[in-house]
Scaffold this active site. Structure first.
Site, PDB file in Angstrom:
ATOM      1  N   GLN A  59      -5.706  -2.149   9.285  1.00 52.53           N
ATOM      2  CA  GLN A  59      -5.385  -3.430   8.664  1.00 52.53           C
ATOM      3  C   GLN A  59      -5.986  -4.576   9.482  1.00 52.53           C
ATOM      4  OE1 GLN A  59      -3.553  -3.834   5.706  1.00 52.53           O
ATOM      5  NE2 GLN A  59      -4.244  -5.949   5.928  1.00 52.53           N
ATOM      6  N   LYS A 101       0.847  -1.204   0.000  1.00 56.59           N
ATOM      7  CA  LYS A 101       0.000   0.000   0.000  1.00 56.59           C
ATOM      8  C   LYS A 101       0.876   1.245   0.000  1.00 56.59           C
ATOM      9  CE  LYS A 101      -3.920  -2.228   2.161  1.00 56.59           C
ATOM     10  NZ  LYS A 101      -4.461  -2.751   3.424  1.00 56.59           N
ATOM     11  N   ASP A 114     -11.739   1.969   3.085  1.00 57.13           N
ATOM     12  CA  ASP A 114     -11.986   0.549   2.829  1.00 57.13           C
ATOM     13  C   ASP A 114     -13.446   0.305   2.424  1.00 57.13           C
ATOM     14  OD1 ASP A 114      -9.886  -1.228   2.828  1.00 57.13           O
ATOM     15  OD2 ASP A 114      -9.808  -1.427   5.006  1.00 57.13           O
TER      16      ASP A 114
END
Lengths: 281, 281
Positions: free
Chosen positions: A94, A50, A117
């Protein structure tokens, strides 16, 4: 005829579009805060990828490496701080989190406008009513691949195999928003092969190596593979790649949907930045 | 065999359960605030019926009759006041609103914990992830009818015809949460008759009088009719009632799904009260 969808290439094209878009912000940069708890190896690899993508497109990336013993309250406090920080446009926690932390509480805490997300119920609800700005990255990546390959989704029979909250369900909603007739199948489905044989578009997201076989599909089907499994140490998807003999389009694993997920995350960071700065998205 | 689902009877049974539950609160009463703007005749009839149901089960009902010229800002201010009023457990804004008011802004303003219509994106998202407390009333009523008639939804092929935000889409999600294999069809669907002939359960919510005909269904199908139309001045649903000859179960119109909507609203008011008072739901 080359019927293999090149996800790596499409991801590169989209990242370059995002990069160009960020250059047009004249020195300003969207900022993504990534929170990672503990030392899960796979998570660290993802976060590194990322960060690499952020650097490429010009997004500032702040990574918070937290001790595996952090309390839920301390993690909530950090998210509250990031929610209130005007310099942070996107927040990504995460997963998975350690067992002593309630994932749901954490995800609910993230400001939906910074939820890059697309996992917050608010954003899922907005997706369902076709008002979404921040869409879950993997399903959005699948739709984007179809569109970039000029697949006319409208009126097609689309079958989604798998109903996870992060892939199957949002994918079904997105396909419905694209005017497909959508069927969602899962472990309790009784007549799967009957359904796969009728489908114009099949998206498989169940995590079972080489699950979909050539005899299960019709000639000319369009196949999107969200799986990422290991079969005798070899990476493979949920679709037996010999289906490529019958399919009109198919994503490979690796190099299909995979590269799209981080790319759509980059896009969400840019969208979040624009929303927060009252710019047209 | 009597294969006609008696929605009026089921609604009465559930209302009596709610009434008993509210009596157990020992003098405390959930309170529903109903906001109605302008003088749309149908809306006034609905509101009157809601008030009657509230009275029956023991819910306090405050109705705000507002002038059709009220500004969007003034309406938002009222909702803010109701959001902050601890004595108000549920807020319902009767739709449609006059054209000068943005419905979306109003619905987004309602505190999701008081959103007894279940229309807020947060509640739709919670429904999608199967964490919902406050579910849209009409789809929840359809599921409740199936359950009270002991229909085993798991593994069944369920077809939802219609994809509105308030019925078709949430119904599809609820059926998926009940482990059905769910197909959502709509105006862009190309092979509807093919789908209807395969379906074990068909729910129609499109507002077209007598749309589903006997030749389109299979023997023994379970049919739920959300429609409410007028055909030559006679009330009728979206399902031609002669389908009752082939169906194993069918809802009539009127007296099927109709009475369930307000009943599920009453249930949502009780659930909202319990959530807000930290009681088990």
């Amino acid at each position: 005829m080359n019927n293999i969808i090149n996800g790596t290439e499409i991801a590169k094209i989209i990242k370059d579009e995002i990069k160009k878009n960020i250059e047009d912000l004249q020195g300003k940069k969207p900022c993504l805060a990534v929170v990672i708890v503990g030392d899960d190896y796979a998570s660290h690899v993802y976060v590194k990828n990322k960060n690499k993508a952020c650097e490429y497109v010009g997004i500032k990336s702040d990574t918070y490496f937290l001790d595996t013993n952090i309390t839920e309250q301390d993690l909530l406090t950090l998210i509250e701080k990031l929610n209130n920080d005007d310099n942070v446009n996107g927040i990504l926690v995460q997963l998975p989190l350690p067992n002593h932390i309630n994932e749901k509480n954490i995800l609910l805490k993230i400001n939906p406008l910074k939820d890059v997300d697309g996992f917050h119920p608010y954003n899922i609800g907005m997706l369902s009513t076709n008002n979404s700005m921040l869409k879950s990255c993997t399903p959005a990546g699948c739709i984007e691949l179809l569109k970039r390959y000029n697949v006319d989704i409208k009126g097609k029979n689309a079958l989604v195999i798998g109903r996870s909250n992060i892939v199957g369900k949002p994918l079904s909603m997105m396909l419905l928003n694209e005017d497909a007739t959508v069927t969602t199948a899962h472990t309790k489905t009784k007549n799967l092969e009957y359904l796969t044989k009728q489908a114009d578009i099949i998206i498989v997201a169940i995590g079972v190596a080489n699950f979909l076989k050539p005899h299960m599909i019709k000639e000319g089907a369009i196949l999107i593979d969200v799986g990422m499994n290991r079969d005798n140490d070899k990476l493979c998807g949920d679709i037996d790649f010999s289906c490529s003999q019958k399919a009109s389009l198919i994503t490979p694993v690796p190099g299909g949907v995979g590269p799209m997920t981080i790319t759509m995350l980059m896009k969400n960071c840019l969208i979040a930045y624009k929303i927060q700065n009252n710019m047209n998205v």
